[in-house]
Write a protein that holds these residues in place. Structure first.
Motif, PDB file in Angstrom:
ATOM      1  N   ILE A 157      -8.004 -24.891   6.096  1.00 20.33           N
ATOM      2  CA  ILE A 157      -9.338 -25.447   6.306  1.00 20.33           C
ATOM      3  C   ILE A 157     -10.337 -24.561   5.564  1.00 20.33           C
ATOM      4  CG2 ILE A 157     -11.152 -26.010   7.955  1.00 20.33           C
ATOM      5  CD1 ILE A 157      -9.108 -26.660   9.988  1.00 20.33           C
ATOM      6  N   PRO A 158     -11.108 -25.135   4.637  1.00 19.14           N
ATOM      7  CA  PRO A 158     -12.076 -24.329   3.881  1.00 19.14           C
ATOM      8  C   PRO A 158     -13.123 -23.702   4.793  1.00 19.14           C
ATOM      9  CG  PRO A 158     -11.731 -26.466   2.821  1.00 19.14           C
ATOM     10  CD  PRO A 158     -11.071 -26.532   4.166  1.00 19.14           C
ATOM     11  N   VAL A 159     -13.542 -22.499   4.450  1.00  9.32           N
ATOM     12  CA  VAL A 159     -14.570 -21.799   5.218  1.00  9.32           C
ATOM     13  C   VAL A 159     -15.855 -22.616   5.248  1.00  9.32           C
ATOM     14  CG1 VAL A 159     -16.061 -19.757   5.257  1.00  9.32           C
ATOM     15  CG2 VAL A 159     -13.608 -19.504   4.840  1.00  9.32           C
ATOM     16  N   LYS A 160     -16.184 -23.245   4.133  1.00  7.56           N
ATOM     17  CA  LYS A 160     -17.434 -24.008   4.067  1.00  7.56           C
ATOM     18  C   LYS A 160     -17.429 -25.172   5.056  1.00  7.56           C
ATOM     19  CE  LYS A 160     -16.547 -27.473   0.482  1.00  7.56           C
ATOM     20  NZ  LYS A 160     -17.017 -28.043  -0.803  1.00  7.56           N
ATOM     21  N   ASP A 161     -16.243 -25.725   5.365  1.00  4.45           N
ATOM     22  CA  ASP A 161     -16.149 -26.794   6.352  1.00  4.45           C
ATOM     23  C   ASP A 161     -16.269 -26.243   7.767  1.00  4.45           C
ATOM     24  OD1 ASP A 161     -15.828 -28.567   4.296  1.00  4.45           O
ATOM     25  OD2 ASP A 161     -13.664 -28.784   4.547  1.00  4.45           O
ATOM     26  N   LEU A 162     -15.716 -25.066   7.994  1.00  6.24           N
ATOM     27  CA  LEU A 162     -15.770 -24.466   9.324  1.00  6.24           C
ATOM     28  C   LEU A 162     -17.188 -24.092   9.732  1.00  6.24           C
ATOM     29  CD1 LEU A 162     -12.602 -22.197   9.148  1.00  6.24           C
ATOM     30  CD2 LEU A 162     -12.912 -24.171  10.647  1.00  6.24           C
ATOM     31  N   ILE A 163     -18.044 -23.749   8.760  1.00 11.33           N
ATOM     32  CA  ILE A 163     -19.404 -23.346   9.105  1.00 11.33           C
ATOM     33  C   ILE A 163     -20.406 -24.478   8.948  1.00 11.33           C
ATOM     34  CG2 ILE A 163     -18.903 -20.971   8.407  1.00 11.33           C
ATOM     35  CD1 ILE A 163     -20.675 -21.427   5.953  1.00 11.33           C
ATOM     36  N   HIS A 164     -19.912 -25.684   8.672  1.00 11.57           N
ATOM     37  CA  HIS A 164     -20.812 -26.829   8.566  1.00 11.57           C
ATOM     38  C   HIS A 164     -21.435 -27.120   9.930  1.00 11.57           C
ATOM     39  CE1 HIS A 164     -22.240 -30.933   7.927  1.00 11.57           C
ATOM     40  NE2 HIS A 164     -22.174 -30.678   6.627  1.00 11.57           N
ATOM     41  N   PRO A 165     -22.719 -27.473   9.967  1.00  8.29           N
ATOM     42  CA  PRO A 165     -23.397 -27.720  11.251  1.00  8.29           C
ATOM     43  C   PRO A 165     -22.685 -28.713  12.155  1.00  8.29           C
ATOM     44  CG  PRO A 165     -24.998 -27.675   9.470  1.00  8.29           C
ATOM     45  CD  PRO A 165     -23.647 -27.603   8.821  1.00  8.29           C
ATOM     46  N   LYS A 166     -22.057 -29.745  11.577  1.00  6.49           N
ATOM     47  CA  LYS A 166     -21.420 -30.766  12.393  1.00  6.49           C
ATOM     48  C   LYS A 166     -20.044 -30.345  12.894  1.00  6.49           C
ATOM     49  CE  LYS A 166     -23.798 -34.662  10.191  1.00  6.49           C
ATOM     50  NZ  LYS A 166     -23.635 -35.943   9.458  1.00  6.49           N
ATOM     51  N   THR A 167     -19.552 -29.228  12.398  1.00  5.96           N
ATOM     52  CA  THR A 167     -18.217 -28.770  12.771  1.00  5.96           C
ATOM     53  C   THR A 167     -18.217 -27.966  14.064  1.00  5.96           C
ATOM     54  OG1 THR A 167     -17.491 -28.711  10.463  1.00  5.96           O
ATOM     55  CG2 THR A 167     -16.267 -27.356  12.018  1.00  5.96           C
ATOM     56  N   LEU A 168     -19.223 -27.120  14.239  1.00  5.06           N
ATOM     57  CA  LEU A 168     -19.266 -26.196  15.372  1.00  5.06           C
ATOM     58  C   LEU A 168     -19.589 -26.927  16.671  1.00  5.06           C
ATOM     59  CD1 LEU A 168     -19.100 -23.281  16.342  1.00  5.06           C
ATOM     60  CD2 LEU A 168     -21.515 -23.031  15.753  1.00  5.06           C
ATOM     61  N   LYS A 169     -18.680 -26.870  17.611  1.00  3.26           N
ATOM     62  CA  LYS A 169     -18.836 -27.510  18.919  1.00  3.26           C
ATOM     63  C   LYS A 169     -18.562 -26.479  20.013  1.00  3.26           C
ATOM     64  CE  LYS A 169     -18.952 -31.470  16.624  1.00  3.26           C
ATOM     65  NZ  LYS A 169     -20.173 -32.301  16.463  1.00  3.26           N
ATOM     66  N   HIS A 170     -18.527 -26.974  21.250  1.00  4.07           N
ATOM     67  CA  HIS A 170     -18.072 -26.112  22.339  1.00  4.07           C
ATOM     68  C   HIS A 170     -17.408 -26.971  23.401  1.00  4.07           C
ATOM     69  CE1 HIS A 170     -21.886 -27.399  24.183  1.00  4.07           C
ATOM     70  NE2 HIS A 170     -21.309 -27.137  25.343  1.00  4.07           N
ATOM     71  N   THR A 171     -16.483 -26.364  24.119  1.00  2.00           N
ATOM     72  CA  THR A 171     -15.834 -27.025  25.242  1.00  2.00           C
ATOM     73  C   THR A 171     -16.367 -26.405  26.513  1.00  2.00           C
ATOM     74  OG1 THR A 171     -13.807 -27.460  23.996  1.00  2.00           O
ATOM     75  CG2 THR A 171     -13.644 -27.503  26.384  1.00  2.00           C
ATOM     76  N   GLN A 172     -16.863 -27.240  27.395  1.00  3.69           N
ATOM     77  CA  GLN A 172     -17.400 -26.743  28.656  1.00  3.69           C
ATOM     78  C   GLN A 172     -16.524 -27.237  29.798  1.00  3.69           C
ATOM     79  OE1 GLN A 172     -21.594 -26.935  29.018  1.00  3.69           O
ATOM     80  NE2 GLN A 172     -21.587 -26.897  31.252  1.00  3.69           N
TER      81      GLN A 172
END
Length: 260
Positions: free
Chosen positions: A191-206
């Protein structure tokens, strides 16, 4: 043996600070001319994989995380493990991180995403030796192909072994040439680093208890649990400090309160 993704207990308030920090450092901000090329330059492999960035990243990985987890070895620990955070270039010459998907033949955490790695054996010289041995056993990547940057800080999640992240690079990696141990690994991918830091990529599990963990969703891949936590920690260290992006923030979600 693969390190399973687990729902590690993390303080949501402390986590939100770290996620916001990562978002602030990694999300895009438009210049007055609308040109993002300067930001993207910081993600070039020549910068991310440079000697200078290597040294800075590993110094950062040695520092305790702001998240409320035990991060140091204690005498009460009964087992230890190591995982390999492997940086390499994909077919588009983009700096990427290597992940594995656990085999469907396993009895726990089936087909969840993880890093190569496993429990430290008595015969392992150190955590680096453990990570390299487990990686070769799981995906057939010889240790002589791996350029080790170093190890980070010991992470002690609840209900599992204490884990040491080891960072390394591999040049000219061809995924098709890897020989997977099908009893442990079903798939290996980048997985490219640029995809991992994309705003739509970062989530959280609650979770119902009120705890949250960072996770990353790229296509049909979901990286969460302890793998998401380690990914989040590593990206904060890897991304150059000159890359400042402030546009996206993690939305605050109130902890779920169960009514009896």
């Amino acid at each position: 043996m693969l390190i399973a993704n687990i729902s590690c207990g993390l303080s949501f308030i402390m986590l939100r600070r770290q996620l916001t920090l990562l978002a602030g450092r990694c999300t895009r901000i438009s210049s007055q001319q609308g040109d993002h090329s300067n930001d993207d330059n910081f993600l070039r492999s020549e910068i991310l994989l440079s000697r200078e960035n290597q040294q800075r990243s590993m110094e950062c990985m040695k520092k305790p995380s702001p998240i409320g987890m035990k991060l140091r070895q204690t005498l009460s620990e009964k087992s230890f493990a190591a995982v390999l955070i492997c940086l390499c270039l994909n077919e588009r010459n983009e700096t990427s991180i290597l992940y594995t998907r656990r085999s469907g033949r396993l009895t726990r955490h089936i087909r969840q995403i993880s890093f190569p790695g496993g429990i430290k054996d008595p015969g392992d010289v150190d955590f680096i030796d453990c990570a390299l041995r487990e990686t070769e056993e799981e995906i057939g990547l010889p240790r002589n192909r791996i350029n080790v940057w170093g190890s980070g800080t010991l992470i002690t999640p609840p209900h599992t072994a204490a884990i040491m992240p080891v960072v390394a690079t591999v040049h000219n990696l061809i995924l098709k040439e890897l020989k997977l141990n099908e009893d442990e690994v079903e798939e290996v991918f980048l997985i490219p680093v640029k995809d991992l830091i994309h705003p739509k990529t970062l989530k959280h599990t609650q979770f119902k208890s009120g705890w949250s963990t960072p996770n990353f969703v790229v296509g049909h891949y979901k990286i969460w649990g302890i793998t998401g936590f380690i990914t989040n920690t590593f990206l904060q260290c890897l991304i150059p400090i000159d890359l400042k992006r402030l546009k996206h923030h993690i939305k605050y979600v109130r902890p779920f309160k169960h009514k009896h």
